[in-house]
Design an enzyme around this catalytic site. Structure first.
Site, mmCIF file in Angstrom:
data_model
loop_
_atom_site.group_PDB
_atom_site.id
_atom_site.type_symbol
_atom_site.label_atom_id
_atom_site.label_comp_id
_atom_site.label_asym_id
_atom_site.label_seq_id
_atom_site.Cartn_x
_atom_site.Cartn_y
_atom_site.Cartn_z
ATOM 1 N N LYS A 118 0.861 -1.193 0.000
ATOM 2 C CA LYS A 118 0.000 0.000 0.000
ATOM 3 C C LYS A 118 0.883 1.224 0.000
ATOM 4 O O LYS A 118 2.020 1.181 0.495
ATOM 5 C CB LYS A 118 -0.889 0.022 1.255
ATOM 6 C CG LYS A 118 -2.153 0.819 1.083
ATOM 7 C CD LYS A 118 -3.195 0.027 0.309
ATOM 8 C CE LYS A 118 -4.481 0.759 0.144
ATOM 9 N NZ LYS A 118 -5.508 -0.137 -0.435
HETATM 10 P P1 NAD Z 1 -12.830 7.804 -2.995
HETATM 11 O O1 NAD Z 1 -11.834 8.817 -2.631
HETATM 12 O O2 NAD Z 1 -13.216 7.650 -4.416
HETATM 13 O O3 NAD Z 1 -14.188 8.061 -2.167
HETATM 14 C C1 NAD Z 1 -14.205 8.168 -0.763
HETATM 15 C C2 NAD Z 1 -15.585 8.633 -0.329
HETATM 16 O O4 NAD Z 1 -15.608 8.687 1.112
HETATM 17 C C3 NAD Z 1 -15.949 10.019 -0.832
HETATM 18 O O5 NAD Z 1 -17.314 10.052 -1.166
HETATM 19 C C4 NAD Z 1 -15.661 10.886 0.371
HETATM 20 O O6 NAD Z 1 -16.417 12.095 0.380
HETATM 21 C C5 NAD Z 1 -16.099 9.967 1.491
HETATM 22 N N1 NAD Z 1 -15.531 10.354 2.784
HETATM 23 C C6 NAD Z 1 -14.300 10.867 3.047
HETATM 24 N N2 NAD Z 1 -14.187 11.146 4.366
HETATM 25 C C7 NAD Z 1 -15.358 10.785 4.924
HETATM 26 C C8 NAD Z 1 -15.855 10.839 6.241
HETATM 27 N N3 NAD Z 1 -15.125 11.313 7.253
HETATM 28 N N4 NAD Z 1 -17.111 10.376 6.462
HETATM 29 C C9 NAD Z 1 -17.859 9.907 5.433
HETATM 30 N N5 NAD Z 1 -17.444 9.845 4.170
HETATM 31 C C10 NAD Z 1 -16.214 10.281 3.915
HETATM 32 O O7 NAD Z 1 -12.293 6.425 -2.385
HETATM 33 P P2 NAD Z 1 -12.670 4.953 -2.828
HETATM 34 O O8 NAD Z 1 -11.690 4.511 -3.850
HETATM 35 O O9 NAD Z 1 -14.133 4.869 -3.114
HETATM 36 O O10 NAD Z 1 -12.309 4.140 -1.498
HETATM 37 C C11 NAD Z 1 -13.220 4.049 -0.406
HETATM 38 C C12 NAD Z 1 -12.807 2.902 0.497
HETATM 39 O O11 NAD Z 1 -12.787 1.691 -0.251
HETATM 40 C C13 NAD Z 1 -11.413 3.024 1.106
HETATM 41 O O12 NAD Z 1 -11.436 2.435 2.391
HETATM 42 C C14 NAD Z 1 -10.557 2.192 0.188
HETATM 43 O O13 NAD Z 1 -9.389 1.695 0.819
HETATM 44 C C15 NAD Z 1 -11.522 1.066 -0.126
HETATM 45 N N6 NAD Z 1 -11.196 0.348 -1.356
HETATM 46 C C16 NAD Z 1 -11.107 0.991 -2.554
HETATM 47 C C17 NAD Z 1 -10.833 0.262 -3.701
HETATM 48 C C18 NAD Z 1 -10.797 0.905 -5.062
HETATM 49 O O14 NAD Z 1 -10.738 0.168 -6.061
HETATM 50 N N7 NAD Z 1 -10.878 2.211 -5.197
HETATM 51 C C19 NAD Z 1 -10.606 -1.122 -3.614
HETATM 52 C C20 NAD Z 1 -10.717 -1.760 -2.364
HETATM 53 C C21 NAD Z 1 -11.008 -1.000 -1.254
#
Ligand code: NAD
Length: 429
Positions: A118
């Site tokens: 990561k």
């Molecule tokens: P992103 O940046 O696209 O979206 C994150 C979302 O969370 C946004 O809508 C943001 O406004 C919201 N957010 C931020 N702070 C917040 C808070 N304090 N309270 C509520 N909402 C809040 O990120 P993503 O890629 O969608 O990732 C989200 C989660 O999924 C993370 O934990 C990431 O590790 C996990 N994840 C992502 C992927 C991927 O392919 N992108 C894969 C596996 C896991």
């Protein structure tokens, strides 16, 4: 190898819970269940390599700022390191280390030949211009040039990054080595070797796991009431696919707040609204405002935390009303909260299963790139679904055979496969 005891102790997670300690607790529980020896546990508890680089960047106003960029490579026992790059103000070395470890178990659980890694930079990307973000990403990549590569370590998007950053990383790496290397990252734009279906993959995987869990209870997605925290890459894709399958998405939120509609939100309209409203859902006219805290405790059937870690803690776990929680985010339910939810009979579909769709399609992107043969989206989705459904049933079976909760079942499968490979490879020298 760097001992985790040398890592800085700060943790910016919302409930001041150290994500790395939490990840180690899960590993220890799995090791105990599997009766792993102490030496194996020691090896698996430590990241193989921890890199922190300085990223000097000239801002648009001429000021020079130096940022810290991390990359933690937890394990390459099963294959090249694999894991996302996070841009978020709460990024710490401990958080990155925890997420790197989770990636190792996730890849092993899904049966894909990768290790875990990561990366992250503690910035709020919304506060930087596109030009500044490009300079930050390129310098970060350049500083890591000897540590990444298509058979070494393959970054992907995570919170705060997307296909755009992956294209910059791919270009920077390629320019530095003198030829195009699409395989150095996944989650790239299709124009430079990305895979169809990658953008929606994590959300699609979550939808599939929720669908399977409901099917085990004799239910379908139709009419099921779902609340989703986070409306970024993962949350918005899960919302859209669940909506298409007939579920009622009654609430979603972003960092700025959320929106609620008892009869279900019009997700395509909400996506369009967020796209023209700096990715925020606040003010969406066809719903009423709801806070992030209230969203988590709404009466609903399925709760999908898809934002940050440590959102469901001892403080609010007993107020959660959903019967199924699907961890689309990494680590959104704390260890203690998990115990109290389990005691109440709430099903927690663990992150290393529920959000694995992204890394599965990253793997499929890598395979397509290596074979110079690109598939249509239908094939990508089909191959991904096969691996997700297979892993789901393996976790359920493991849980039943060993009489253990789903998270421990998923961990024992992932950790067990890595431990077996470690034993087969032996310890060098
Ligand atoms: P992103 O940046 O696209 O979206 C994150 C979302 O969370 C946004 O809508 C943001 O406004 C919201 N957010 C931020 N702070 C917040 C808070 N304090 N309270 C509520 N909402 C809040 O990120 P993503 O890629 O969608 O990732 C989200 C989660 O999924 C993370 O934990 C990431 O590790 C996990 N994840 C992502 C992927 C991927 O392919 N992108 C894969 C596996 C896991």
């Amino acid at each position: 190898m760097v001992s985790m005891s040398t890592l800085p102790l700060e943790s910016a997670s919302p409930a001041h819970i150290c994500p790395f300690d939490q990840a180690c607790s899960y590993l220890e529980a799995a090791a105990k269940e599997l009766k792993l020896d102490q030496g194996t546990l020691e090896i698996l508890s430590h990241p193989r390599k921890v890199v922190t680089v300085s990223i000097p960047v000239k801002l648009d106003d001429g000021e020079v700022r130096v940022l810290a960029g991390h990359r933690v490579q937890h394990s390459d026992i099963l294959g090249p390191y694999k894991g996302g790059i996070r841009y978020h103000p709460a990024v710490t070395l401990r958080e990155v280390s925890a997420l790197a470890m989770l990636m190792t178990w996730k890849c092993a659980l899904l049966g894909i030949p990768y290790g875990g890694a990561k990366g992250g930079i503690a910035i709020d990307p919304k506060r930087y211009s596109v030009g500044e973000l490009e300079r930050i990403t390129r310098r970060y990549t350049s500083e890591l040039i000897k540590d990444i590569g298509p058979s070494v370590d393959i970054p992907a998007p995570d919170m705060g990054t997307s296909a755009r950053e992956m294209a910059w990383m791919m270009d920077t790496y390629s320019v530095n080595v003198g030829h195009a290397v699409p395989g150095v990252v996944t989650g790239k734009p299709i124009s430079v070797g990305g895979s169809r279906g990658r953008e929606m993959a994590t959300g699609r995987g979550t939808m599939i796991i929720v669908r399977e869990a409901l099917a085990d209870r004799g239910k379908s997605l139709i009419g099921v009431r779902v609340a989703i925290q986070g409306f970024g890459n993962v949350g918005s894709a899960a919302a859209e696919l669940l909506y298409q399958e007939g579920a009622k998405v009654i609430a979603v939120s972003t960092g700025a707040g959320g929106v609620f509609a008892a009869d279900g939100l019009d997700i395509p309209a909400l996506k369009a609204y967020a796209a023209s409203n700096r990715k925020s859902v606040v003010g969406f006219p066809q719903g009423t405002p709801i806070s992030n805290a209230d969203l988590l405790t709404l009466p609903c059937d399925v709760l999908i935390p898809a934002a940050l870690e440590n959102q469901i803690t001892e403080a609010n776990a007993d107020q959660v009303q959903a019967q199924i929680i699907a961890e689309a985010a990494n680590g959104p339910v704390t260890l203690e909260a998990n115990l109290s939810l389990e005691a109440r009979g709430v099903t927690v579909l663990p992150d290393i299963l529920a959000n694995a769709g992204g890394v599965v399609v990253s793997y499929l992107e890598w395979v397509q790139g290596l074979s110079y043969l690109f598939w249509d989206e239908e094939r990508v989705n089909r191959e991904m679904e096969h691996l997700m459904v297979q892993a789901y049933h393996q976790v359920i079976k493991q849980s039943q055979v060993r009489q253990i909760p789903l998270r421990l079942a998923a961990y024992t499968l992932g950790v067990g496969r890595v431990a077996q490979a470690l034993s087969d490879r032996g310890l060098y020298p």
